[in-house]
Scaffold this motif. Structure first.
Motif, PDB file in Angstrom:
ATOM      1  N   GLN A  45       0.807  -1.214  -0.020  1.00  0.00           N
ATOM      2  CA  GLN A  45      -0.038   0.048   0.017  1.00  0.00           C
ATOM      3  C   GLN A  45       0.649   1.133  -0.029  1.00  0.00           C
ATOM      4  O   GLN A  45       0.546   2.144  -0.683  1.00  0.00           O
ATOM      5  CB  GLN A  45      -0.949   0.025   1.185  1.00  0.00           C
ATOM      6  N   ARG A  48       2.809   1.708  -3.283  1.00  0.00           N
ATOM      7  CA  ARG A  48       1.815   2.435  -4.494  1.00  0.00           C
ATOM      8  C   ARG A  48       1.442   3.430  -4.327  1.00  0.00           C
ATOM      9  O   ARG A  48       1.203   4.379  -5.123  1.00  0.00           O
ATOM     10  CB  ARG A  48       0.558   1.215  -4.714  1.00  0.00           C
ATOM     11  N   LEU A  49       1.239   4.057  -2.925  1.00  0.00           N
ATOM     12  CA  LEU A  49       0.993   5.381  -2.661  1.00  0.00           C
ATOM     13  C   LEU A  49       1.965   6.141  -3.232  1.00  0.00           C
ATOM     14  O   LEU A  49       1.807   7.545  -3.652  1.00  0.00           O
ATOM     15  CB  LEU A  49       0.515   5.610  -1.229  1.00  0.00           C
ATOM     16  N   GLN A  51       4.301   5.583  -5.357  1.00  0.00           N
ATOM     17  CA  GLN A  51       4.459   5.805  -6.795  1.00  0.00           C
ATOM     18  C   GLN A  51       3.611   6.388  -7.355  1.00  0.00           C
ATOM     19  O   GLN A  51       3.986   7.272  -8.067  1.00  0.00           O
ATOM     20  CB  GLN A  51       4.149   4.130  -7.207  1.00  0.00           C
ATOM     21  N   GLY A  52       2.348   6.519  -6.829  1.00  0.00           N
ATOM     22  CA  GLY A  52       1.428   7.598  -7.285  1.00  0.00           C
ATOM     23  C   GLY A  52       1.705   9.065  -6.984  1.00  0.00           C
ATOM     24  O   GLY A  52       1.411   9.854  -7.810  1.00  0.00           O
ATOM     25  N   LEU A  53       2.346   9.127  -6.014  1.00  0.00           N
ATOM     26  CA  LEU A  53       2.672  10.878  -5.597  1.00  0.00           C
ATOM     27  C   LEU A  53       3.705  11.069  -6.588  1.00  0.00           C
ATOM     28  O   LEU A  53       3.796  12.186  -6.980  1.00  0.00           O
ATOM     29  CB  LEU A  53       3.091  10.454  -4.112  1.00  0.00           C
ATOM     30  N   GLU A  55       4.142  10.284  -9.633  1.00  0.00           N
ATOM     31  CA  GLU A  55       3.791  10.679 -10.605  1.00  0.00           C
ATOM     32  C   GLU A  55       3.104  11.900 -10.602  1.00  0.00           C
ATOM     33  O   GLU A  55       3.015  12.819 -11.420  1.00  0.00           O
ATOM     34  CB  GLU A  55       2.653   9.576 -11.366  1.00  0.00           C
ATOM     35  N   LYS A  56       2.098  12.150  -9.652  1.00  0.00           N
ATOM     36  CA  LYS A  56       1.354  13.221  -9.177  1.00  0.00           C
ATOM     37  C   LYS A  56       1.944  14.570  -9.311  1.00  0.00           C
ATOM     38  O   LYS A  56       1.863  15.558  -9.806  1.00  0.00           O
ATOM     39  CB  LYS A  56       0.525  13.320  -8.035  1.00  0.00           C
ATOM     40  N   PRO A  63       8.824   6.964 -15.149  1.00  0.00           N
ATOM     41  CA  PRO A  63       7.869   6.353 -14.122  1.00  0.00           C
ATOM     42  C   PRO A  63       8.484   5.382 -13.052  1.00  0.00           C
ATOM     43  O   PRO A  63       9.678   4.895 -13.631  1.00  0.00           O
ATOM     44  CB  PRO A  63       6.795   5.673 -14.778  1.00  0.00           C
ATOM     45  N   PHE A  64       8.019   5.141 -11.890  1.00  0.00           N
ATOM     46  CA  PHE A  64       8.384   4.026 -10.964  1.00  0.00           C
ATOM     47  C   PHE A  64       7.263   3.060 -11.374  1.00  0.00           C
ATOM     48  O   PHE A  64       6.163   3.075 -11.229  1.00  0.00           O
ATOM     49  CB  PHE A  64       8.446   4.600  -9.582  1.00  0.00           C
ATOM     50  N   PHE A 284      -1.275  10.295   5.408  1.00  0.00           N
ATOM     51  CA  PHE A 284      -1.376   8.998   5.587  1.00  0.00           C
ATOM     52  C   PHE A 284      -0.737   8.289   6.957  1.00  0.00           C
ATOM     53  O   PHE A 284      -1.229   7.462   7.486  1.00  0.00           O
ATOM     54  CB  PHE A 284      -0.572   8.239   4.241  1.00  0.00           C
TER      55      PHE A 284
END
Lengths: 327, 509
Positions: A45, A48-49, A51-53, A55-56, A63-64, A284
């Motif tokens: 979790q 993935r959080l 990784q998304g951050l 990108e964001k 990319p990771f 988080f």
């Protein structure tokens, strides 16, 4: 059409970041973001959080890609990282099996102090959980009583022999003088599901793994293995309050393979520092009972790993490797 | 029930918002291309396209990712049929009959069957999802290790009949696959095992893709080359209206397999452990077992394409259920979807349905629409895909070899795996020459690790008592089905032989 769009977006990203990145090291291809545990668990979790951050917030020109390598309680991931020595395009989200697995499996040929420390993102905590259908168990005493009367029929779920939850389970076995049957599952999420489905009797999940089931009234925490009660669980006593000397945490750090180039280390350290300081990450940490005050990095983190390694060697010698692997 | 329709209506309205509709379209199209490229798996595809989703609101973003995932599921069939290389494990069963059909000049029919079966599978599945999500989530929780093992046993049973007449050879092939699946780290103790020649590279195990590409891309291709001496042409197909109409007329040939695959796929998909690959393989095996003409399977039977395609699409929808209600992603791609949800503050779990109904129903609504969009896109693009086959076989073959090498290297990033793939390809070619079926070995390497884990978990929890599989009702039912399936082909063959023996002496039997 959307491929064209992505190409345009990434071209735009490159154009924006290119001047700032002048003469600095940057990833030239997608970065493998290895997770040494299965999908749905705490490490997964978090990775993935993050990784998304990444990108964001456009923190990396490439990319990771998160890749789960849960095999052999993290042995697969550790071996993989070892074999990637000198590779600047792979980093790994680790947990305590980072220390325990190489101790238990001497023939793995991995020394984690050779890895490149990048950043300690958080310290995670453990709680003891049972299904909320268990009306007979409401506190630690009734739990111990139930386990003792069930004997080896008591099934504790975990993420693998040698993983931190199996160490904690062995610590509890030693403290309360009982024996249980430990069943390994491929990830904290699957463990949580099996607890809710009554396939196992208890588990020591991290807060993130049980949070949603707890909120839905499917499971209940009995004890927390922290120094003080966490703000997220004000009504759950700590083991120490109950006179049981068990305190155990989980490190969640990001590390690279051995011999990473210093420029690459700098890039990743800055990137994870930025993530660490972000509002999203701090939020988080708060909701999931993680401790995230400052990010340990570089030499300090290397020291931390060395101390933790010794501490785990002692711990395993105390409870016995056999009680962890179940052999 | 009424509330379901109200919520669904709202969800569908959401899906029809122009931005969402556009993202569904874009996602399906991107997914199709990602899915049909061997090596560029949907995991990479979704991860690379994740940034696009930050430009739009969360629900739209998830809809886009779901459409991408969905499109990739259709796309997998395209390379299976046209090139004979499964792009993903879910499309392996599609190769069995898809490739022979392409070689007989029926690629358009196979692609059309794949598209229509996928559409029906996806639609049936989403309807079941809409109506029964909460009770099914509760049912999924009843699945412990024992039930998972029984289900895997059932999957193996459906494949006993798959190898054709020679049952000992089929069993040998399954065992070979199981041995290869066991290479690497022990699931329970975490120690390395079966490390051939003590090469550390084997510690990571033999990847499914390495095996599947080796067997189909190299082994089968060599065999085709040898048997035809390069004279086969992948026939050029003139795809006019008349042919299209004729193809539509053939739907009834494979409609039964499609229904079977749809329902089976959905149920298997909703179980967190299983997923789309076992669903597709089981669906193929069952279709063959119950077919009136089982011998034509593997030689270009259109039902053999429809059954797995219906099942893998149904299962991919089904696997959204454990992801949404339990937070357990059934596949690496759904794991990325899960990551996306966490970023937007949507925590999957039992409360998501009640706390974020807009999101959940928007997603469900979009799946109805994504299904329709993908089937239309697919039908429209079939003429483009079959252009590949207009190339002479002598040119296509080298291209396929190059794609195999590229596909393996791109996914694992190791030359070791590339060599391994080539060696496996040669071995598969030799097995093929000796008349050993290779499909069961591929099946075993997919299901082997799942079966091993659940078997050992069950036995640990029962402390070695095998009766645990029979004592639990769901597991017992699965095992009884498995036994029935194993004995069915034997009995029916025996009956046939007996009947044949009464009238005349049949040397072929």
């Amino acid at each position: 059409m959307s491929i064209l769009k992505t190409m345009m977006t990434s071209a735009a990203v490159l154009a924006v970041t290119a001047p700032a990145a002048f003469a600095e090291w940057q990833p030239r291809k997608p970065v493998e973001f290895i997770i040494m545990a299965g999908t749905g668990g705490g490490a997964d979790q978090i990775a993935r959080l993050l990784q998304g951050l990444i990108e964001k917030k456009d923190l990396s020109p490439r990319p990771f890609i998160p890749i789960n390598k849960p095999g052999g309680s993290g042995a697969e991931a550790l071996r993989y990282l070892q074999d990637k020595a000198g590779d600047n395009h792979v980093v790994m989200m680790t947990l305590n099996s980072f220390y325990t697995t190489p101790i238990i499996q001497e023939d793995l040929g991995v020394d984690v102090t050779e890895f490149t420390p990048i950043g300690l993102m958080a310290m995670d905590t453990f709680l003891l959980w049972v299904n909320s259908d268990r009306d007979d168990i409401n506190d630690l005493d009734s739990y111990v009583e139930a386990v003792k009367s069930a004997g080896l029929d008591w099934k504790v779920g975990g993420t693998g022999s040698g993983q931190e939850d199996s160490v904690l389970t062995a610590m509890m076995e030693a403290a309360f003088e009982y024996d249980v049957t430990y069943i390994p599952f491929p990830g904290g999420g699957t463990v949580a599901k099996n607890l809710v489905g009554n396939q196992i009797d208890s588990t020591v999940n991290n807060p993130a793994e049980q949070m949603e089931f707890w909120r839905a009234g499917n499971s209940k925490p009995l004890v927390q293995f922290t120094a003080e009660r966490m703000p997220a669980f004000p009504d759950v006593p700590t083991a120490k309050e109950l006179g049981v000397d068990i305190e155990y945490y989980m490190q969640r750090s990001v590390n690279g393979p051995p011999n990473m180039d210093p420029e690459a280390v700098e890039f990743y350290t800055n990137l994870f520092q930025e993530l660490f300081d972000s509002e999203e990450w701090q939020g988080f940490c708060e909701s999931d009972g993680l401790t995230c005050d400052t990010m340990m990095k570089g030499e300090e983190l290397a020291q931390f790993h060395a101390t933790q390694k010794v501490a785990h060697e002692k711990l395993i010698a105390q409870v016995g490797a056999a009680s962890i692997t179940g052999e | 029930m009424e509330t379901i329709f109200v919520s669904l209506g709202a969800g569908l309205l959401q899906a029809f918002e122009p931005l969402n509709l556009f993202m569904i379209f874009a996602g399906c199209l991107a997914g199709l291309f990602v899915g049909c490229m061997p090596g560029l798996g949907s995991v990479n595809g979704v991860a690379i396209l994740l940034p696009v989703t930050f430009l739009v609101p969360p629900t739209t973003a998830i809809i886009f990712l779901a459409a991408l995932y969905y499109g990739a599921m259709y796309g997998g069939a395209i390379s299976s049929i046209t090139l004979g290389i499964p792009g993903a494990s879910t499309a392996v069963a599609t190769v069995f009959d898809g490739r022979p059909m392409a070689q007989q000049g029926k690629a358009d029919k196979a692609l059309m069957a794949a598209a229509i079966a996928s559409f029906i599978g996806g639609t049936v599945s989403i309807i079941l999802f809409t109506l029964f999500a909460p009770p099914l989530a509760a049912f999924a929780l009843k699945f412990g290790p024992q039930e998972e093992f029984a289900l895997m046993l059932l999957a193996f049973a459906t494949f006993i009949g798959l190898g054709g007449d020679d049952i000992p050879k089929t069993i040998f092939s399954i065992l070979l696959g199981l041995v290869l699946a066991a290479v690497g780290f022990d699931i329970i103790s975490g120690r390395p095992r079966l490390i051939f020649f003590d090469m550390v590279e084997f510690q990571r195990g033999i990847g499914f893709l390495v095996l599947a590409i080796g067997v189909y891309g190299i082994g089968e291709m060599l065999w085709t080359l040898e048997t035809t001496k390069g004279t086969v042409k992948m026939h050029r197909v003139n795809l006019g209206w008349a042919r299209m109409k004729e193809n539509f007329g053939e739907v009834k040939q494979y409609i039964n397999s499609t229904w079977l695959g749809s329902v089976l796929g959905f149920f298997v998909g909703t179980l967190p452990a299983a997923g789309a690959t076992p669903a597709a393989l089981m669906s193929y095996g069952l279709s063959k077992t119950f077919s009136k003409d089982p011998d034509s399977f593997g030689k270009g039977n259109i039902s053999g394409v429809a059954a797995p395609e219906a099942a893998n699409n149904a299962a991919s929808t089904g696997s959204m259920l454990p992801m949404i209600t339990l937070g357990i992603p059934g596949s690496p791609t759904t794991a990325i979807l899960l990551g996306g949800m966490i970023i937007w503050g949507l925590r999957p779990g039992p409360l998501l349905f009640t706390e974020s109904p807009d999101f959940v129903w928007g997603l469900i609504g979009s799946m109805y629409v994504a299904n329709l969009v993908t089937v239309l896109l697919n039908l429209a693009l079939i003429p483009v895909f079959i252009r590949v086959l207009a190339m002479p076989f002598t040119m296509l073959t080298p291209i396929i070899f190059v794609l195999c090498v590229l596909g393996v290297f791109a996914t694992t990033d190791r030359m070791f795996d590339t060599w391994l793939m080539l060696i496996i390809g040669l071995l598969a070619y030799m097995l093929r020459k000796l008349n050993y079926p290779v499909a069961p070995a591929v099946l075993a390497i997919v299901l082997g690790p799942l079966a091993e884990r659940s078997l050992r978990q069950s036995l640990i929890s029962s402390r070695g008592d095998v009766m645990t599989f029979i004592e639990r009702p769901i597991s017992l039912v699965c095992i009884l089905f498995a036994v029935a399936l194993i004995s069915y082909p034997l009995i029916s063959k025996f009956m046939k032989k007996k009947r044949a023996g009464e009238t005349s002496v049949d040397p072929a039997a």
